[in-house]
Scaffold this motif. Structure first.
Motif, PDB file in Angstrom:
ATOM      1  N   LEU A 169     -12.545   2.155   2.917  1.00 20.96           N
ATOM      2  CA  LEU A 169     -11.623   2.542   3.988  1.00 20.96           C
ATOM      3  C   LEU A 169     -11.160   1.323   4.777  1.00 20.96           C
ATOM      4  CD1 LEU A 169     -13.370   5.789   5.275  1.00 20.96           C
ATOM      5  CD2 LEU A 169     -11.140   5.642   4.154  1.00 20.96           C
ATOM      6  N   GLY A 170     -12.032   0.346   4.924  1.00 19.45           N
ATOM      7  CA  GLY A 170     -11.627  -0.893   5.576  1.00 19.45           C
ATOM      8  C   GLY A 170     -10.551  -1.616   4.783  1.00 19.45           C
ATOM      9  N   THR A 171     -10.663  -1.581   3.452  1.00 21.45           N
ATOM     10  CA  THR A 171      -9.638  -2.197   2.608  1.00 21.45           C
ATOM     11  C   THR A 171      -8.306  -1.475   2.752  1.00 21.45           C
ATOM     12  OG1 THR A 171     -11.343  -2.856   1.011  1.00 21.45           O
ATOM     13  CG2 THR A 171      -9.060  -2.844   0.242  1.00 21.45           C
ATOM     14  N   VAL A 172      -8.351  -0.148   2.787  1.00 24.51           N
ATOM     15  CA  VAL A 172      -7.121   0.628   2.988  1.00 24.51           C
ATOM     16  C   VAL A 172      -6.484   0.269   4.325  1.00 24.51           C
ATOM     17  CG1 VAL A 172      -6.175   2.953   3.267  1.00 24.51           C
ATOM     18  CG2 VAL A 172      -7.920   2.527   1.537  1.00 24.51           C
ATOM     19  N   SER A 173      -7.306   0.199   5.368  1.00 29.82           N
ATOM     20  CA  SER A 173      -6.786  -0.134   6.687  1.00 29.82           C
ATOM     21  C   SER A 173      -6.249  -1.562   6.730  1.00 29.82           C
ATOM     22  CB  SER A 173      -7.877   0.042   7.746  1.00 29.82           C
ATOM     23  OG  SER A 173      -8.214   1.407   7.886  1.00 29.82           O
ATOM     24  N   LEU A 174      -6.918  -2.477   6.023  1.00 32.73           N
ATOM     25  CA  LEU A 174      -6.449  -3.863   5.976  1.00 32.73           C
ATOM     26  C   LEU A 174      -5.034  -3.927   5.397  1.00 32.73           C
ATOM     27  CD1 LEU A 174      -8.537  -6.901   4.729  1.00 32.73           C
ATOM     28  CD2 LEU A 174      -6.177  -6.594   4.000  1.00 32.73           C
ATOM     29  N   ILE A 175      -4.842  -3.267   4.259  1.00 34.53           N
ATOM     30  CA  ILE A 175      -3.525  -3.298   3.613  1.00 34.53           C
ATOM     31  C   ILE A 175      -2.486  -2.603   4.485  1.00 34.53           C
ATOM     32  CG2 ILE A 175      -2.229  -2.520   1.592  1.00 34.53           C
ATOM     33  CD1 ILE A 175      -4.880  -2.731   0.010  1.00 34.53           C
ATOM     34  N   THR A 176      -2.853  -1.446   5.030  1.00 33.11           N
ATOM     35  CA  THR A 176      -1.907  -0.696   5.843  1.00 33.11           C
ATOM     36  C   THR A 176      -1.546  -1.455   7.113  1.00 33.11           C
ATOM     37  OG1 THR A 176      -2.813   1.385   5.006  1.00 33.11           O
ATOM     38  CG2 THR A 176      -1.513   1.499   7.025  1.00 33.11           C
ATOM     39  N   ASP A 177      -2.518  -2.158   7.679  1.00 37.17           N
ATOM     40  CA  ASP A 177      -2.232  -2.907   8.908  1.00 37.17           C
ATOM     41  C   ASP A 177      -1.344  -4.124   8.641  1.00 37.17           C
ATOM     42  OD1 ASP A 177      -3.400  -1.406  10.942  1.00 37.17           O
ATOM     43  OD2 ASP A 177      -4.185  -3.217  11.870  1.00 37.17           O
ATOM     44  N   ILE A 178      -1.447  -4.707   7.454  1.00 36.00           N
ATOM     45  CA  ILE A 178      -0.488  -5.761   7.119  1.00 36.00           C
ATOM     46  C   ILE A 178       0.924  -5.200   7.214  1.00 36.00           C
ATOM     47  CG2 ILE A 178       0.378  -7.237   5.273  1.00 36.00           C
ATOM     48  CD1 ILE A 178      -2.472  -7.528   4.271  1.00 36.00           C
ATOM     49  N   SER A 179       1.100  -3.999   6.652  1.00 34.40           N
ATOM     50  CA  SER A 179       2.415  -3.360   6.681  1.00 34.40           C
ATOM     51  C   SER A 179       2.862  -3.021   8.098  1.00 34.40           C
ATOM     52  CB  SER A 179       2.378  -2.087   5.832  1.00 34.40           C
ATOM     53  OG  SER A 179       3.541  -1.317   6.010  1.00 34.40           O
ATOM     54  N   SER A 180       2.009  -2.335   8.845  1.00 33.07           N
ATOM     55  CA  SER A 180       2.417  -1.863  10.166  1.00 33.07           C
ATOM     56  C   SER A 180       2.572  -3.002  11.161  1.00 33.07           C
ATOM     57  CB  SER A 180       1.412  -0.834  10.688  1.00 33.07           C
ATOM     58  OG  SER A 180       0.122  -1.398  10.804  1.00 33.07           O
ATOM     59  N   GLU A 181       1.692  -4.017  11.085  1.00 29.97           N
ATOM     60  CA  GLU A 181       1.770  -5.111  12.047  1.00 29.97           C
ATOM     61  C   GLU A 181       2.930  -6.061  11.759  1.00 29.97           C
ATOM     62  OE1 GLU A 181       0.172  -5.369  14.859  1.00 29.97           O
ATOM     63  OE2 GLU A 181      -0.835  -3.488  14.395  1.00 29.97           O
ATOM     64  N   MET A 182       3.403  -6.082  10.521  1.00 26.51           N
ATOM     65  CA  MET A 182       4.636  -6.819  10.253  1.00 26.51           C
ATOM     66  C   MET A 182       5.775  -6.262  11.099  1.00 26.51           C
ATOM     67  SD  MET A 182       4.527  -7.259   6.106  1.00 26.51           S
ATOM     68  CE  MET A 182       6.215  -7.866   6.055  1.00 26.51           C
ATOM     69  N   VAL A 183       5.836  -4.932  11.171  1.00 25.53           N
ATOM     70  CA  VAL A 183       6.877  -4.280  11.959  1.00 25.53           C
ATOM     71  C   VAL A 183       6.585  -4.417  13.446  1.00 25.53           C
ATOM     72  CG1 VAL A 183       7.976  -2.066  12.476  1.00 25.53           C
ATOM     73  CG2 VAL A 183       7.424  -2.676  10.105  1.00 25.53           C
ATOM     74  N   THR A 184       5.348  -4.162  13.840  1.00 25.56           N
ATOM     75  CA  THR A 184       4.989  -4.214  15.257  1.00 25.56           C
ATOM     76  C   THR A 184       5.231  -5.596  15.854  1.00 25.56           C
ATOM     77  OG1 THR A 184       3.314  -2.506  14.912  1.00 25.56           O
ATOM     78  CG2 THR A 184       3.115  -3.844  16.893  1.00 25.56           C
ATOM     79  N   ALA A 185       4.994  -6.643  15.061  1.00 23.95           N
ATOM     80  CA  ALA A 185       5.137  -8.010  15.573  1.00 23.95           C
ATOM     81  C   ALA A 185       6.576  -8.348  15.932  1.00 23.95           C
ATOM     82  CB  ALA A 185       4.604  -9.008  14.540  1.00 23.95           C
ATOM     83  N   VAL A 186       7.529  -7.790  15.191  1.00 26.53           N
ATOM     84  CA  VAL A 186       8.932  -8.144  15.441  1.00 26.53           C
ATOM     85  C   VAL A 186       9.689  -7.059  16.196  1.00 26.53           C
ATOM     86  CG1 VAL A 186       8.974  -9.547  13.344  1.00 26.53           C
ATOM     87  CG2 VAL A 186       9.792  -7.190  13.241  1.00 26.53           C
ATOM     88  N   LEU A 187       9.124  -5.867  16.307  1.00 23.11           N
ATOM     89  CA  LEU A 187       9.867  -4.758  16.881  1.00 23.11           C
ATOM     90  C   LEU A 187      10.283  -4.987  18.336  1.00 23.11           C
ATOM     91  CD1 LEU A 187      10.941  -1.999  15.996  1.00 23.11           C
ATOM     92  CD2 LEU A 187       8.849  -0.969  16.923  1.00 23.11           C
ATOM     93  N   PRO A 188       9.403  -5.482  19.228  1.00 21.19           N
ATOM     94  CA  PRO A 188       9.855  -5.692  20.614  1.00 21.19           C
ATOM     95  C   PRO A 188      11.051  -6.641  20.701  1.00 21.19           C
ATOM     96  CG  PRO A 188       7.462  -5.848  20.471  1.00 21.19           C
ATOM     97  CD  PRO A 188       7.976  -5.821  19.060  1.00 21.19           C
ATOM     98  N   LEU A 189      10.961  -7.757  19.977  1.00 28.11           N
ATOM     99  CA  LEU A 189      12.048  -8.730  20.004  1.00 28.11           C
ATOM    100  C   LEU A 189      13.314  -8.160  19.362  1.00 28.11           C
ATOM    101  CD1 LEU A 189      11.994 -11.592  21.176  1.00 28.11           C
ATOM    102  CD2 LEU A 189      11.734 -12.460  18.846  1.00 28.11           C
ATOM    103  N   TYR A 190      13.145  -7.420  18.280  1.00 33.62           N
ATOM    104  CA  TYR A 190      14.279  -6.813  17.581  1.00 33.62           C
ATOM    105  C   TYR A 190      15.012  -5.821  18.486  1.00 33.62           C
ATOM    106  CZ  TYR A 190      16.703  -3.892  14.107  1.00 33.62           C
ATOM    107  OH  TYR A 190      17.641  -3.182  13.401  1.00 33.62           O
TER     108      TYR A 190
END
Length: 424
Positions: free
Chosen positions: A33-54
């Motif tokens: 489950l940690g591996t699933v969360s790791l992969i999913t967080d790469i995806s979600s945090e890519m968006v979260t990191a740029v969303l405020p500025l975007y």
């Protein structure tokens, strides 16, 4: 009414330790489950990191509009958590509900490429958070049910550390994509969608559908004889004093916990950080969280979760104070992000770990959902209020109000969650 898992009889803990002491410190399902969360967080945090500025600089949204969208981003997840937790307990298949949640979030990532209006963006973000809400309680229930009560803090710490590894890699990926691609934001959203699909595949292929105890019950016919969990039973958990205390304090503190996105925007303005470096700010929080998640979780198992939980909020309050009054030196971003990471290490996994001896196994996901929902709804309200206060009075007064509120709420939580009778 205490944020601790020390309520079980000492003899029972000892006997349980003898039975399980020879086993691994962390169950294999926690690692998967940690591996699933790791992969999913790469995806979600890519968006979260740029969303405020975007949203603020590219689309020109005001802080109030951004606060509304950020509130939707967190509030929808809060409301859906109750549904996801109850359905997981009702169908007795936590993997199924978690998989639906991960799948829905993955479907939403490519839709960000097609939206630019506030209504469309709000809808896509709401669907994405619906997926998060569906998966959070069932996933945490699988972790909790696979782990002895005396190791809950460590297990959640390991999971959160792996999750946070993804949270570190996501902003890094977004940073390099923005620098390399002509249409940087579109490229970030597209890559994010592909990574999210990979996370769903790992969950489907490697996470077991039933834990061992449940499989044995099914073979013996016990599970089939037991009636499905009803909504009344789930709501009946609110009669447990300790659960009410946890949910109430989590909600109270959440009302004054400023959204991560706002913290990063404030830090950028306060320290004069260039736009191109903005996606790396979450990396600082994630790095500290990663380093401390496991040792802090293990510490909470030993000294009691109340102390660790409240200490984390003291760290967050110190970070607010630095943003308000510290001089804009080169060290300021590092100090604020370090305290932000300490806050998450001391609270994110400690809160669900505290439910191990409070909520019965057949209602574990529902109990996790109740506490998580109270916290997420409160943070939803905080995002709306903070965005409005920033728009009307400015960022400084808005943060000062949150800091004063957090100080008062932490004092109340310290009283409500006070240990008695030998508990910690």
């Amino acid at each position: 009414m205490y944020l601790t898992d020390r309520s079980a009889p000492r003899q029972a803990d000892t006997e349980q330790g003898r039975r399980r002491g020879a086993g691994p410190k962390v169950a294999p399902v926690v690692l998967v489950l940690g591996t699933v969360s790791l992969i999913t967080d790469i995806s979600s945090e890519m968006v979260t990191a740029v969303l405020p500025l975007y949203l603020v600089t590219t689309l020109g949204f005001t802080p109030l509009v951004f606060g509304t969208l950020d509130g939707v981003y967190n509030g929808v997840s809060a409301l859906v958590q109750l549904t996801g937790g109850h359905l997981a307990d009702r169908v007795r298949n936590h993997k199924l509900m978690a998989g639906l949640g991960y799948g829905l979030s993955a479907l939403c990532k490519p839709l960000l490429l097609l939206t630019s209006s506030i209504g469309a963006l709000g809808t896509v973000l709401a669907l994405d958070r619906t997926g998060k809400g569906l998966r959070t309680a069932p996933r945490d229930a699988m972790i909790s049910l696979s782990t002895p009560s005396e190791r809950q803090g460590r297990a959640f710490g390991v999971h959160r550390a792996m999750d946070t590894t993804g949270a570190m890699l996501g902003p890094l990926a977004a940073f390099f994509i923005l620098r390399a691609a002509a249409d940087g934001y579109d490229a970030v959203f597209g890559v994010s969608a592909c990574v999210a699909v990979l996370g769903v595949l790992v969950l489907v292929l490697f996470v077991p559908g039933r834990r061992q105890g449940a499989q044995q019950e099914e073979e013996a016919g016990v599970a089939d004889a037991r009636p499905p969990v009803r909504v009344r039973e789930a709501l009946g958990l609110l009669r447990l004093p300790r659960l009410r205390a946890l949910a109430g304090c989590a909600g109270l503190l959440g009302l004054t916990t400023v959204s991560d996105a706002f913290v990063y925007l404030l830090l950028q303005r306060r320290a004069g950080i260039a736009d191109e470096w903005f996606p790396l700010l979450p990396l600082g929080t994630a790095a500290v969280f990663l380093l401390l998640a496991v040792p802090v979780g293990a510490l909470a198992d030993r000294i009691g979760r109340r102390t660790v939980f409240l200490t984390g909020h003291v760290g967050l309050l110190t970070g607010y104070a630095l943003l308000l009054w510290a001089p804009a030196t080169p060290a300021l971003p590092f100090l604020v992000l370090a305290l932000h990471g300490v806050f998450y290490a001391a609270t994110d996994g400690v809160l669900p770990a505290a439910l191990a001896d409070i909520v019965p196994e057949q209602l574990r996901a529902s109990g996790l959902a109740i506490v998580g929902t109270s916290q997420a709804l409160a943070r939803f309200c905080c995002s709306l209020a903070f965005g409005a206060a920033w728009t009307v009075w400015g960022d400084g007064p808005a943060l000062a109000g949150s800091a004063v509120g957090l100080l008062c709420c932490a004092a109340v939580a310290a009283v409500v969650l006070r240990p008695t009778g030998g508990t910690r």
